[in-house]
Design a protein around this motif. Structure first.
Motif, short mmCIF file in Angstrom:
data_model
loop_
_atom_site.label_atom_id
_atom_site.label_comp_id
_atom_site.label_asym_id
_atom_site.label_seq_id
_atom_site.Cartn_x
_atom_site.Cartn_y
_atom_site.Cartn_z
N ALA A 1 53.44 48.56 28.60
CA ALA A 1 54.23 48.27 29.80
C ALA A 1 55.71 48.14 29.45
CB ALA A 1 53.74 46.98 30.45
N VAL A 2 55.99 47.62 28.25
CA VAL A 2 57.38 47.47 27.81
C VAL A 2 57.94 48.79 27.30
CG1 VAL A 2 58.86 46.36 26.08
CG2 VAL A 2 57.12 45.02 27.28
N LEU A 3 57.12 49.56 26.59
CA LEU A 3 57.60 50.79 25.96
C LEU A 3 57.75 51.95 26.94
CD1 LEU A 3 55.49 50.81 22.66
CD2 LEU A 3 57.87 50.07 22.96
N SER A 4 57.00 51.94 28.03
CA SER A 4 56.99 53.08 28.94
C SER A 4 57.92 52.85 30.13
CB SER A 4 55.55 53.35 29.43
OG SER A 4 55.03 52.20 30.07
N GLY A 5 58.19 53.94 30.84
CA GLY A 5 59.02 53.86 32.03
C GLY A 5 60.47 53.53 31.71
N GLY A 6 61.14 52.96 32.70
CA GLY A 6 62.57 52.66 32.56
C GLY A 6 62.87 51.19 32.36
N LEU A 7 61.87 50.41 31.96
CA LEU A 7 62.05 48.97 31.86
C LEU A 7 63.16 48.59 30.87
CD1 LEU A 7 61.22 46.05 32.45
CD2 LEU A 7 59.46 46.26 30.68
#
Length: 319
Positions: free
Chosen positions: A235-241
């Motif tokens: 969840a932290v590594l993926s997307g634009g977070l």
């Protein structure tokens, strides 16, 4: 209000503001911090990513100059704020974004989200994210249905966030490493968590940003994901977070100026991001969460701001 006065108000929102600070210095430092993401994005996606960057920056700078000229304001493109908006917008776009849409997004961010609110320091919403949201709502197919794979002409129809949402993605050690280093499909500047962390440390070391909102946002997403039974690390590594936490929730004009306010702001961004990722109709919620919390910034400033002189007045009454 004179442009120099507006710049002074804008800069005074910095957690480390000094009288010698200038808008040009601040914006140049942010551009330096964004350079690794720009270079790596071009390495991943080739000349197309470079052209997206050039079109976005040129459109933002020209839009600001023309708007300020037509509205009889001092043209301030030399302070580099429009250039920063252009770079940020480009880095949160897919490398396949049509050029004419990029121009529209940059004009919307600069003129509608920034210029009409009074310019630098007076805008309610982050201009780059506002431009991205405008494009996302207006042209969803171009903004999120196809992703160019690194160093290839092949196009992937889904991101890991979509797969995580529908339960079809199960990560292993190699996936974590890949997402940390950034050799994956996605927006131009959001791929490499390693480079974003380097930029984050650089901005902290140069006293450009405050750590509270970014840390609160990332920690909230990770904790909420873990508590819901999801993969907190992915969840932290993926997307634009990580990109949003480093470069968007630290914007002086659109985030709280108080320490407590920044913590609440980051928590709000994190919980909304998680809720959209988990239950919403979109796989990613970073953009929407930050824009929503932007609208609460003034309220958070009032809620958490210190009332100077209040304690002294109470002491005086007691005597």
């Amino acid at each position: 209000m004179a442009e120099s006065d507006k710049n002074e108000i804008y800069l005074s929102s910095s957690p480390h503001f000094t009288s010698g600070t200038t808008t040009e210095t601040l914006m140049f430092t942010v551009l330096v911090a964004l350079l690794p993401e720009c270079v790596y994005g071009v390495m991943l996606y080739g000349i197309r990513a470079l052209l997206v960057l050039l079109v976005s920056v040129a459109s933002a700078v020209v839009a600001e100059a023309v708007f300020q000229k037509l509205s009889r304001q001092t043209v301030t493109v030399c302070n580099l704020s429009a250039a920063v908006t252009g770079v940020l917008l480009a880095l949160v776009l897919p490398p396949t974004a049509p050029f004419w849409q990029i121009v529209l997004g940059a004009v919307f961010g600069i003129v509608i989200a920034k210029g009409l609110f009074g310019g630098i320091g007076a805008n309610v919403y982050n201009p780059a994210l506002a431009g991205r949201a405008f494009l996302f709502v207006s042209f969803p197919a171009a903004m999120g249905s196809a992703w160019l794979k690194p160093a290839a002409d092949a196009v992937s129809s889904a991101t890991v966030l979509s797969s995580v949402k529908d339960g079809s993605f199960i990560a292993d050690a190699s996936d974590y490493l890949t997402y940390f280093l950034g050799n994956r499909a996605g927006c131009i500047g959001e791929s490499s968590i390693l480079l974003i962390l380097i930029s984050f440390v650089f901005l902290l070391a140069t006293k450009i940003i405050d750590w509270r909102a970014p840390l609160a946002m990332v920690a909230t997403v990770a904790a909420a994901t873990a508590l819901s039974g999801g993969d907190a690390l992915m969840a932290v590594l993926s997307g634009g977070l990580m990109f949003g936490a480093t470069f968007m929730v630290t914007d002086y004009a659109t985030t709280p100026v108080t320490k407590q306010g920044r913590l609440v702001f980051g928590f709000g961004c994190g919980i909304i991001t998680f809720l959209i990722r988990k239950f919403g109709g979109y796989p990613e919620g970073v953009m929407f969460s930050i824009l929503f919390m932007n609208s609460l910034t003034a309220f958070l400033n009032n809620l958490t701001g210190r009332k100077y002189g209040y304690k002294k007045a109470r002491k005086a009454e007691a005597k």
